[in-house]
Design an enzyme around this catalytic site. Structure first.
Site, PDB file in Angstrom:
ATOM      1  N   HIS A 215       8.193   0.644  -1.756  1.00  0.00           N
ATOM      2  CA  HIS A 215       7.649   1.999  -1.904  1.00  0.00           C
ATOM      3  C   HIS A 215       7.235   2.255  -3.361  1.00  0.00           C
ATOM      4  O   HIS A 215       7.276   1.358  -4.193  1.00  0.00           O
ATOM      5  CB  HIS A 215       8.667   3.010  -1.389  1.00  0.00           C
ATOM      6  CG  HIS A 215       8.785   2.968   0.115  1.00  0.00           C
ATOM      7  ND1 HIS A 215       8.745   4.082   0.900  1.00  0.00           N
ATOM      8  CD2 HIS A 215       8.909   1.920   0.973  1.00  0.00           C
ATOM      9  CE1 HIS A 215       8.855   3.735   2.184  1.00  0.00           C
ATOM     10  NE2 HIS A 215       8.957   2.423   2.252  1.00  0.00           N
ATOM     11  N   GLU A 357      -1.857 -11.131   2.592  1.00  0.00           N
ATOM     12  CA  GLU A 357      -0.934 -10.569   3.584  1.00  0.00           C
ATOM     13  C   GLU A 357      -1.536  -9.307   4.211  1.00  0.00           C
ATOM     14  O   GLU A 357      -2.207  -8.520   3.534  1.00  0.00           O
ATOM     15  CB  GLU A 357       0.400 -10.201   2.929  1.00  0.00           C
ATOM     16  CG  GLU A 357       1.220 -11.396   2.519  1.00  0.00           C
ATOM     17  CD  GLU A 357       2.571 -11.011   1.926  1.00  0.00           C
ATOM     18  OE1 GLU A 357       3.357 -11.926   1.643  1.00  0.00           O
ATOM     19  OE2 GLU A 357       2.825  -9.803   1.714  1.00  0.00           O
TER      20      GLU A 357
HETATM   21  C1  PLP Z   1       7.501   7.630   7.466  1.00  0.00           C
HETATM   22  C2  PLP Z   1       8.744   6.841   7.160  1.00  0.00           C
HETATM   23  N1  PLP Z   1       9.946   7.405   7.396  1.00  0.00           N
HETATM   24  C3  PLP Z   1      11.087   6.750   7.130  1.00  0.00           C
HETATM   25  C4  PLP Z   1      11.087   5.484   6.597  1.00  0.00           C
HETATM   26  C5  PLP Z   1      12.378   4.785   6.351  1.00  0.00           C
HETATM   27  O1  PLP Z   1      12.622   4.476   5.008  1.00  0.00           O
HETATM   28  P1  PLP Z   1      13.610   3.275   4.627  1.00  0.00           P
HETATM   29  O2  PLP Z   1      12.879   2.011   4.828  1.00  0.00           O
HETATM   30  O3  PLP Z   1      13.946   3.530   3.189  1.00  0.00           O
HETATM   31  O4  PLP Z   1      14.791   3.378   5.498  1.00  0.00           O
HETATM   32  C6  PLP Z   1       9.868   4.848   6.337  1.00  0.00           C
HETATM   33  C7  PLP Z   1       9.834   3.492   5.773  1.00  0.00           C
HETATM   34  O5  PLP Z   1       8.888   3.002   5.265  1.00  0.00           O
HETATM   35  C8  PLP Z   1       8.658   5.540   6.627  1.00  0.00           C
HETATM   36  O6  PLP Z   1       7.470   4.954   6.439  1.00  0.00           O
END
Ligand code: PLP
Length: 423
Positions: A215, A357
């Protein structure tokens, strides 16, 4: 040189010894993501370990404060992932101790095109997800379709800015107001994004962010919930740690109610252990200083992709940033318009063979995933756009470390593939 300086130098040297991830045309590799951290964060992490203060404490508080100050959020409660942040939000919103709490069987409107753990915590709390289709331009839940999804049981809208692109918040807020619905925001893909100069995460009652490795910034795994409601923040501090009052800001509020209990071992709600650690917070503090630069790079990279690929609009559609919004580009998504000349899988295979990728757009249409059949849910209208994106979409990396040469290579390979297939 003292031992600490020697250690820090050794870490820097080891980092420099790492194989370079700079783009090399002789051995081209373009990943979906490259780390946002370097030796600085590893040193901060290691130094924190050496203090032996490793479980959640002062560094975590400092990290939460700094993140909230950066984006003007009232209160931040960090935790161990974006998924946990969603779980924590829903758990607190359904607690009997929360004013106007959500109740079992209440319906929550959310986008069909999203990540799995937007939906699972809704189900886990006994709530019913109601899927709404997305808009083909913005990829976000189509706000024109939300009102059709509302029933007598609807209590909240769970909005998700997809791939860094803010939702049409004026529309969503006016629907919430008209139908007396709570707004919850899952901003796990959209750190720093703005709608009309206001940061995502500040429109609803509560919002989540993710600090997962790929992220905008990372604490390896990690997440945070933000809210302007102090009582909700306190409840999240309780639920994050065992249902315990130990880490709330105003512990006396609870210990005065239950004077017969050891104040350090007072449990007032059910809970989990969703805590983040001090070394993660130590690295997160450095990451916050780098967010703006990372976001600028992502935005510049997206611009370069657009400039190079615009001419292929007969074949692909692209994500269009919501009007009056600033997109912080989680990835660079492309949707194949039809399979007259080639399929999505064929172009992805070609790109992958050439070291590039690719990945599907989030989890696609969640209503189609097998896990969904196990639980009560409702689909509002047709989900054709979410299906189209699931079946024909893919994305390539737009991350902070991508060079102009790498982008030229990717766009060049896409054009080469088309010239091979379209005579
Ligand atoms: C829209 C959304 N919600 C929740 C999450 C969950 O985050 P995490 O991977 O930190 O658990 C993600 C992960 O990319 C996401 O894209």
């Amino acid at each position: 040189m003292n031992n600490k300086e020697k250690l820090e130098n050794a870490i820097k040297n080891c980092w420099d010894d790492n194989e370079s991830n700079e783009f090399n045309i002789d051995n081209p590799v373009v990943r979906l993501h490259e780390p946002t951290f370097n030796a600085d964060e590893i040193i901060a992490f290691t130094n924190q370990m050496l203090t032996t203060r490793v479980t959640m404490g002062e560094k975590v508080k400092e990290f939460e404060k700094k993140y909230c100050n950066k984006y003007s959020y009232g209160h931040g409660v960090s935790n161990n992932s974006g998924s946990s942040a969603n779980l924590l939000m829903l758990s607190v919103l359904t607690s009997k101790l929360t004013k106007d709490n959500l109740k079992k069987g209440d319906e929550i409107i959310l986008p069909a095109l999203t990540w799995s753990t937007t939906v699972w915590p809704v189900i886990q709390m006994g709530l019913v997800p109601v899927y709404v289709d997305c808009d083909l331009n913005t990829f976000n839940m189509d706000s024109n379709k939300i009102e059709d999804a509302i029933s007598e049981k609807t209590r909240a809208i769970f909005s998700v800015p997809i791939y860094g692109n803010p939702c049409e918040m004026d529309d969503i807020l006016s629907i919430c107001k008209k139908h007396n619905l709570m707004l919850i925001e899952d901003c796990c893909e959209s750190m720093g994004a703005k709608f009309k100069d206001k940061y995502v995460g500040s429109f609803g009652r509560i919002a989540s962010f993710s600090f997962y490795y790929s992220h905008h910034i990372t604490t390896l795994e990690g997440g945070i919930c933000v809210t302007n409601d102090h009582d909700l923040a306190e409840m999240m501090r309780i639920v994050r740690a065992h249902g315990w009052v130990r880490q709330v800001e105003n512990r006396e509020k609870w210990t005065n109610l239950y004077k017969d209990f050891d104040p350090k071992f007072l449990f007032v709600n059910d809970g989990y252990n969703l805590r983040i650690t001090e070394p993660q917070a130590a690295m997160g503090l450095l990451q916050i200083d780098k967010i703006d630069g990372f976001i600028k790079s992502r935005q510049n990279n997206a611009k370069k992709y657009f400039a190079e690929l615009e001419s292929l609009s007969d074949f692909f559609s692209f994500q269009i940033t919501t009007k009056n919004a600033e997109n912080t580009h989680f990835g660079f998504p492309m949707i194949l318009k039809n399979d007259d000349f080639f399929t999505r899988n064929e172009i992805c295979e070609f790109l992958n063979k050439n070291g590039i990728e690719t990945r599907p757009i989030i989890a696609g249409n969640l209503a189609r995933q097998p896990a969904n059949d196990l639980f009560e849910h409702r689909v509002s209208g047709k989900l054709n756009n979410s299906d189209h994106i699931m079946d024909n979409g893919f994305s390539v990396g737009v991350h902070q470390s991508l060079s102009g040469d790498a982008i030229n290579y990717v766009t060049g390979k896409i054009k080469e593939f088309i010239s091979l297939r379209v005579k």
